[in-house]
Scaffold this motif. Structure first.
Motif, PDB file in Angstrom:
ATOM      1  N   SER A  48       0.814  -1.213   0.000  1.00  0.00           N
ATOM      2  CA  SER A  48       0.000   0.000   0.000  1.00  0.00           C
ATOM      3  C   SER A  48       0.848   1.265   0.000  1.00  0.00           C
ATOM      4  N   VAL A  49       0.378   2.275  -0.724  1.00  0.00           N
ATOM      5  CA  VAL A  49       0.954   3.610  -0.695  1.00  0.00           C
ATOM      6  C   VAL A  49      -0.192   4.615  -0.731  1.00  0.00           C
ATOM      7  N   ASP A  52      -3.723   3.390  -1.513  1.00  0.00           N
ATOM      8  CA  ASP A  52      -3.847   2.475  -2.653  1.00  0.00           C
ATOM      9  C   ASP A  52      -3.232   1.148  -2.246  1.00  0.00           C
ATOM     10  N   ASN A  54      -2.734  -1.609  -3.680  1.00  0.00           N
ATOM     11  CA  ASN A  54      -1.939  -2.368  -4.657  1.00  0.00           C
ATOM     12  C   ASN A  54      -0.920  -1.500  -5.388  1.00  0.00           C
ATOM     13  N   ALA A  55      -0.543  -0.376  -4.797  1.00  0.00           N
ATOM     14  CA  ALA A  55       0.351   0.564  -5.473  1.00  0.00           C
ATOM     15  C   ALA A  55       1.673  -0.064  -5.879  1.00  0.00           C
ATOM     16  N   ARG A 266       8.816   4.182   0.225  1.00  0.00           N
ATOM     17  CA  ARG A 266       7.593   4.509  -0.502  1.00  0.00           C
ATOM     18  C   ARG A 266       7.327   6.004  -0.595  1.00  0.00           C
ATOM     19  N   TYR A 270       7.094   6.798  -4.608  1.00  0.00           N
ATOM     20  CA  TYR A 270       5.747   7.065  -5.114  1.00  0.00           C
ATOM     21  C   TYR A 270       5.288   8.449  -4.667  1.00  0.00           C
TER      22      TYR A 270
END
Length: 289
Positions: A48-49, A52, A54-55, A266, A270
């Motif tokens: 997660s990110v 989300d 499934n990032a 992360r 991202y």
């Protein structure tokens, strides 16, 4: 990107050959600081990110983000599990970079056995054989869960084995608890609990000669860092908004003598605007500028 699957299917021996031939570098440069990119989250099922879930599920996208970050000036190396490190190696992204193997990934996020964090990743023998610079261990200490003591014992053994080989033992300690209602594991990030986690972690093993700490940036960070003489890398932390907020919290902490750099993950891989290179450049300048 090269066809990683084709290489793995037809020529898996190339991985060992590439590790043996890889160009290496000293642990620290002239300024005594380092910036490392972390990519060992997926092995615990943490994808997660910023909400989300499934990032990080697209592996080629993740590898491209990692390769972009490793190309930036001031990024010294990477921390990851074998699957990711082998891919980056085949891509040529690890030449002249520091490499740290992630060792205990068995405490899967959300599992009932999360605190019994088994050594399911890199072994000390593999770290030595492949020419890595060290191994990293997550040390979540829960006073209510018996799995904690098994994790501490395994970590102590690994610390001694890494030290015998002259390799860094990077410890990431937290005092943690499990929420009675949700069952989720929570790390306690107030200054006093972080200090307690440091005291427990740095006492593991028969030698501390090669022990480093990976620590969160928390309130009263100056007082927190007074609790150790171990060289420490600051944890970039979970993404909670604009990276500018993270930059501000890191800047002051980087001025402390025992702090020797950053480990980012992360938050910068991202970024909200998608500019990985830009986000990494700002952090790298903070570390080495």
């Amino acid at each position: 990107m090269i066809d990683l699957t084709e290489i793995r299917a037809r020529e898996p021996h190339r991985i060992a050959e590439a590790w043996a031939a890889r160009k290496r570098r000293p642990l620290l440069g002239d300024d005594g600081q380092m910036m490392i990119v972390a990519a060992d989250h997926p092995a615990r099922g943490a994808l997660s990110v910023r909400g989300d879930g499934n990032a990080m599920s697209n592996r080629r996208d993740l590898l491209e983000r990692l390769a972009t970050s490793l190309e930036r000036p001031g990024v010294d190396g990477v921390l990851g599990t074998a699957d990711i490190l082998d891919d980056l190696l085949l891509m040529g992204a690890l030449e002249g970079k520091l490499v740290f193997g992630s060792m205990n990934r068995g405490g899967l996020m959300g599992a009932g056995f999360e605190f019994d964090d088994r050594m399911t990743g890199h072994t000390v023998s593999e770290i030595v054989q492949r020419g890595f610079d060290g191994g990293k261990m997550l040390n979540r200490i829960c006073y209510e869960d018996a799995g904690t003591v098994a994790m501490l014992e395994r970590s102590a053994v690994a610390i001694d084995e890494l030290a015998a080989a002259g390799k860094m033992a990077m410890l990431e300690p937290f005092i943690s608890t499990r929420d009675a209602e949700t069952g989720k594991v929570k790390n306690l990030l107030d200054p006093d609990n972080v200090i307690k986690s440091i005291a427990i972690a740095e006492g593991l093993g028969a030698t501390s000669a090669y022990t480093w700490l990976k620590l969160p940036v928390v309130d009263e960070i100056e007082r927190v860092m007074e609790s150790t003489t171990m060289p420490s890398l600051l944890l970039g932390g979970e993404p909670k908004g604009d990276p500018e907020e993270a930059y501000a919290s890191w800047q002051k902490a980087l001025e402390i003598d025992t702090v020797r750099g950053l480990i980012i993950g992360r938050t910068l891989l991202y970024p909200p605007d998608g500019d990985v290179a830009g986000a990494v450049d700002i952090a790298a300048k903070m570390v080495h500028g």
